[in-house]
Design a protein around this motif. Structure first.
Motif, PDB file in Angstrom:
ATOM      1  N   LYS A  47      -8.476   8.868  -2.817  1.00 50.19           N
ATOM      2  CA  LYS A  47      -8.534   7.993  -3.778  1.00 50.19           C
ATOM      3  C   LYS A  47      -9.520   6.977  -3.542  1.00 50.19           C
ATOM      4  O   LYS A  47      -9.754   6.643  -2.309  1.00 50.19           O
ATOM      5  CB  LYS A  47      -7.131   7.383  -4.120  1.00 50.19           C
ATOM      6  CG  LYS A  47      -6.089   8.616  -4.458  1.00 50.19           C
ATOM      7  CD  LYS A  47      -6.104   9.131  -6.022  1.00 50.19           C
ATOM      8  CE  LYS A  47      -5.148  10.200  -5.869  1.00 50.19           C
ATOM      9  NZ  LYS A  47      -5.010  10.835  -7.255  1.00 50.19           N
ATOM     10  N   THR A  97      -9.845  -5.120  -2.174  1.00 48.31           N
ATOM     11  CA  THR A  97     -10.583  -3.854  -2.138  1.00 48.31           C
ATOM     12  C   THR A  97     -11.371  -3.743  -1.128  1.00 48.31           C
ATOM     13  O   THR A  97     -11.488  -2.693  -0.345  1.00 48.31           O
ATOM     14  CB  THR A  97     -11.298  -3.847  -3.405  1.00 48.31           C
ATOM     15  OG1 THR A  97     -10.442  -4.271  -4.775  1.00 48.31           O
ATOM     16  CG2 THR A  97     -11.985  -2.530  -3.893  1.00 48.31           C
ATOM     17  N   LEU A 144       0.768  -1.330  -0.081  1.00 49.19           N
ATOM     18  CA  LEU A 144      -0.125   0.059  -0.006  1.00 49.19           C
ATOM     19  C   LEU A 144       0.804   1.181   0.049  1.00 49.19           C
ATOM     20  O   LEU A 144       0.594   2.221  -0.677  1.00 49.19           O
ATOM     21  CB  LEU A 144      -1.066  -0.005   1.240  1.00 49.19           C
ATOM     22  CG  LEU A 144      -2.054   1.247   1.484  1.00 49.19           C
ATOM     23  CD1 LEU A 144      -2.548   1.433   0.159  1.00 49.19           C
ATOM     24  CD2 LEU A 144      -2.816   1.296   2.670  1.00 49.19           C
ATOM     25  N   GLU A 193       0.223   7.021  -6.412  1.00 51.00           N
ATOM     26  CA  GLU A 193      -1.190   7.852  -6.634  1.00 51.00           C
ATOM     27  C   GLU A 193      -1.142   9.366  -6.356  1.00 51.00           C
ATOM     28  O   GLU A 193      -1.461  10.381  -6.793  1.00 51.00           O
ATOM     29  CB  GLU A 193      -2.209   7.340  -5.888  1.00 51.00           C
ATOM     30  CG  GLU A 193      -2.763   6.179  -6.554  1.00 51.00           C
ATOM     31  CD  GLU A 193      -3.493   6.285  -7.985  1.00 51.00           C
ATOM     32  OE1 GLU A 193      -4.422   7.418  -7.895  1.00 51.00           O
ATOM     33  OE2 GLU A 193      -3.212   5.702  -8.861  1.00 51.00           O
ATOM     34  N   ARG A 233      -3.212   0.348  -8.597  1.00 51.52           N
ATOM     35  CA  ARG A 233      -1.647   0.804  -8.538  1.00 51.52           C
ATOM     36  C   ARG A 233      -0.906  -0.466  -8.103  1.00 51.52           C
ATOM     37  O   ARG A 233       0.079  -0.548  -8.512  1.00 51.52           O
ATOM     38  CB  ARG A 233      -1.803   2.029  -7.739  1.00 51.52           C
ATOM     39  CG  ARG A 233      -0.559   2.699  -7.573  1.00 51.52           C
ATOM     40  CD  ARG A 233      -0.038   3.189  -8.893  1.00 51.52           C
ATOM     41  NE  ARG A 233      -0.402   4.324  -9.487  1.00 51.52           N
ATOM     42  CZ  ARG A 233       0.170   5.133 -10.518  1.00 51.52           C
ATOM     43  NH1 ARG A 233       1.310   4.755 -10.962  1.00 51.52           N
ATOM     44  NH2 ARG A 233      -0.435   6.342 -10.816  1.00 51.52           N
ATOM     45  N   LEU A 291      -5.582   9.023   4.690  1.00 52.86           N
ATOM     46  CA  LEU A 291      -5.412   8.529   3.428  1.00 52.86           C
ATOM     47  C   LEU A 291      -5.446   9.358   2.196  1.00 52.86           C
ATOM     48  O   LEU A 291      -6.669  10.117   2.354  1.00 52.86           O
ATOM     49  CB  LEU A 291      -6.087   7.146   3.123  1.00 52.86           C
ATOM     50  CG  LEU A 291      -5.294   6.040   3.236  1.00 52.86           C
ATOM     51  CD1 LEU A 291      -6.112   4.614   3.370  1.00 52.86           C
ATOM     52  CD2 LEU A 291      -4.137   5.602   2.292  1.00 52.86           C
ATOM     53  N   ALA A 339       1.752   2.328  -3.391  1.00 50.27           N
ATOM     54  CA  ALA A 339       0.833   2.745  -4.006  1.00 50.27           C
ATOM     55  C   ALA A 339       0.213   4.151  -3.595  1.00 50.27           C
ATOM     56  O   ALA A 339      -0.276   4.857  -4.483  1.00 50.27           O
ATOM     57  CB  ALA A 339      -0.494   1.766  -4.172  1.00 50.27           C
ATOM     58  N   ILE A 340       0.345   4.504  -2.377  1.00 53.60           N
ATOM     59  CA  ILE A 340       0.180   5.913  -2.096  1.00 53.60           C
ATOM     60  C   ILE A 340       1.077   6.659  -2.458  1.00 53.60           C
ATOM     61  O   ILE A 340       0.739   7.960  -2.995  1.00 53.60           O
ATOM     62  CB  ILE A 340      -0.010   5.846  -0.355  1.00 53.60           C
ATOM     63  CG1 ILE A 340      -1.055   5.020   0.126  1.00 53.60           C
ATOM     64  CG2 ILE A 340      -0.003   7.257  -0.027  1.00 53.60           C
ATOM     65  CD1 ILE A 340      -1.030   4.654   1.549  1.00 53.60           C
ATOM     66  N   GLN A 391      -8.839   2.392  -7.061  1.00 56.52           N
ATOM     67  CA  GLN A 391      -7.796   3.022  -7.641  1.00 56.52           C
ATOM     68  C   GLN A 391      -6.405   2.568  -7.030  1.00 56.52           C
ATOM     69  O   GLN A 391      -5.363   2.359  -7.700  1.00 56.52           O
ATOM     70  CB  GLN A 391      -7.771   4.338  -7.413  1.00 56.52           C
ATOM     71  CG  GLN A 391      -8.547   5.412  -8.679  1.00 56.52           C
ATOM     72  CD  GLN A 391      -8.521   6.907  -8.270  1.00 56.52           C
ATOM     73  OE1 GLN A 391      -9.316   6.883  -7.125  1.00 56.52           O
ATOM     74  NE2 GLN A 391      -8.175   7.749  -9.031  1.00 56.52           N
ATOM     75  N   LEU A 392      -6.399   2.601  -5.697  1.00 55.39           N
ATOM     76  CA  LEU A 392      -5.157   1.952  -5.135  1.00 55.39           C
ATOM     77  C   LEU A 392      -4.870   0.632  -5.137  1.00 55.39           C
ATOM     78  O   LEU A 392      -3.669   0.340  -5.501  1.00 55.39           O
ATOM     79  CB  LEU A 392      -5.421   2.195  -3.676  1.00 55.39           C
ATOM     80  CG  LEU A 392      -5.357   3.767  -2.949  1.00 55.39           C
ATOM     81  CD1 LEU A 392      -5.868   4.186  -1.639  1.00 55.39           C
ATOM     82  CD2 LEU A 392      -3.742   4.285  -3.086  1.00 55.39           C
TER      83      LEU A 392
END
Lengths: 358, 358
Positions: free
Chosen positions: A304, A346, A245, A252, A312, A301, A248-249, A308-309
């Motif tokens: 998003k 998700t 994660l 993004e 990614r 967070l 991804a953060i 979406q994350l």
């Protein structure tokens, strides 16, 4: 002065950690070099280049290449410019590149060294806490707009010269960023070390001995892992705890909007929740959350969607055949990897985002 | 079908040489791949891509990236475009890159594979005689305007699949180029092999068995050298016989004006003359000159001064601390390296250019 020797598939090198290294670099060089290129960034250059140049052997020809500070410099353009600088000096096969700076500089200068004439010597001179992690393990890389570190090599340095004196002047967010990786080394290794780390108050000046202790233990954890699995076919993946994660953060939001460690901190909270729910693990979520909060880590967070994350995360280079693989914990010191379906991931992420937001 | 196993510091791979490989690629893949990117050039694409795609496992997702033929494609721009292609497919860490083409494609696609996600598998499918040399030994690279192969890695393939059928349709200059490296392998290994090579007539169709024999012996010579010295700290330098002047000619003329092997051919003549004069060696200069001439190798040097060519040699990445090092022969099969001062080298080259011009 603490010294740790690291063995890779191609060489052996020493990591020196302590005070006063920067004024005496020539005493730590593993061999003689007649030609040296220092690669650094605009901020570190102001602080340390003069001192470093003065501490190198007089007979060496030394030049300095400076790139803008920040992750954006890990680009194909900067990489190519540095190769051109190396050619123009000119460096030959027996020359040395010194990476003077944080993880960005280590990755960039290391990849230049790895690919210039198919590989010349380089030495890491880290100036951030985060670099205790990145300077060990031989990963060097640049970024692609589609993802971080997508272009790179495994290429160990000839030495890591880590001067603790450089760490006290770091901005708060850099201290937070670095300590997140220290915390990660605690989570994947042992309870006592983790407890010890979570006692530190990052908003005050950290005692040099305490910091040296935390960093050398973190380096030892990392060294032990990468010595067993240099190319990340197996247990090296455990070092990615919090990073699925986290990456991804970072991407993004766009690199530079949040520090690497700050993003990993949120990623670790998520990985703990997933471990609890998928493995039934008992882990100190609250203790970590409170420590992060007390030390001013950003814990909201980005706006998003979970979907979406997850998309990614699937682009992350650790994912094989586009199924996301996360590092989870059975307990502290017992990491495992787990493939998680998009749908499940998700759902888990939506719940986590709701919890964090509330 | 001839098979030769090559051992490197990081893996072991097989070189298959024979007829009919291209129609049965899937039988030669060392493992299963779900995602394959073929990198080829405009000319080879027309001839073989369709056949290659049809011979890969049906369950694999296959895509093709095509670059313009010619050395100019070994550029940072093409390299980056291919990485972008790989990301867009997307290839993951267990995917495969197939280098379908000559040495240019092997170098370029190999460097993409070496640096994509810090290294994924690749397989060489050479389609030139010259590639018998470049596809073995693990050198991959792109060019910089200041010099050839200045940016690269040592990165061995997972297999080399060499279909002799592709070699008969080569243009004459490609046959000359490739055979110059075969001749080099003769000079640095043994007299009988060299004599055998110098019997071949390149202006006629070469018998498949003769060519297979020449190529597999050349590959064996190269394999023996690189197994002992993968990183070119020592005897691997012997493979550069003829290359010091050869590379200088190539880059002074601009890549593509003369083929690599044609430039090396002139370089070998020069290296023989230097060996005679510096070491008192007895070598078959006339025999080589006549064979080159009979087979229509261009033997006139570019209208550059000796001093210009010496400057270019000093920029070559093999030169340490800017003194030119040449590979010389005590006798056939007995190469050595020798450092030569600029002044001496310029004199030797002036004499050689005068001799060649007359």
């Amino acid at each position: 002065m603490h010294k740790q020797t690291i063995t890779t598939s191609t060489n052996q090198y020493d990591v020196f950690i302590g005070k006063g290294i920067l004024g005496n670099l020539k005493d730590y060089l593993p061999k003689e070099y007649r030609n040296i290129l220092i690669i650094t960034d605009t901020i570190v250059n102001e602080l340390y280049t003069e001192k470093v140049v003065a501490s190198l052997p007089e007979e060496a020809k030394v030049s300095v290449s400076i790139v803008p500070s920040g992750e954006a410099s890990k680009s194909i353009e900067q990489y190519y410019q540095l190769l051109t600088d190396a050619i123009q000096q000119p460096l030959d096969r027996k020359s040395l590149i010194i990476a003077l700076g944080g993880g960005m500089i280590g990755d960039l200068a290391g990849f230049v060294a790895a690919t210039y004439m198919r590989g010349i010597d380089f030495i890491q001179v880290p100036t951030t806490i985060l670099a205790h992690d990145s300077s060990v393990g031989g990963k060097v890389a640049i970024n692609h707009p589609e993802g971080k570190n997508l272009i790179g090599n495994f290429y160990p340095p000839q030495a890591v010269l880590y001067d603790i004196d450089t760490l006290h002047s770091l901005p708060d967010k850099e201290i937070r960023s670095g300590y997140a990786e220290v915390v990660k080394h605690g989570f994947i290794s042992n309870h006592a070390y983790l407890e010890d780390i979570l006692k530190v108050n990052l908003t005050e000046t950290i005692d040099s001995n305490v910091m040296t202790d935390h960093l050398q233990k973190g380096i030892a954890v990392k060294a032990q892992v990468v010595e067993q699995d240099e190319k990340e076919s197996n247990i090296r993946k455990f070092l990615n705890f919090g990073h699925t994660l986290g990456h991804a953060i970072e991407s993004e939001l766009g690199y530079g909007k949040i520090t690497h460690g700050e993003a990993v901190a949120i990623g670790m909270l998520f990985a703990i929740r997933v471990s609890e729910q998928m493995l039934g693990s008992k882990l100190p979520y609250e203790a970590l959350y409170n420590w992060l909060s007390d030390n001013h880590y950003p814990l909201d967070l980005p706006s998003k969607s979970a979907a979406q994350l997850v998309e990614r995360m699937k682009k992350d280079k650790k994912s094989e055949n586009a199924t996301v693989q996360m590092v989870l914990l059975r307990e502290i010191g017992e990491p495992i990897t787990e493939n998680i379906s998009d749908q499940k991931l998700t759902n888990l992420l939506e719940n986590f985002m709701r919890e964090l937001g509330s």
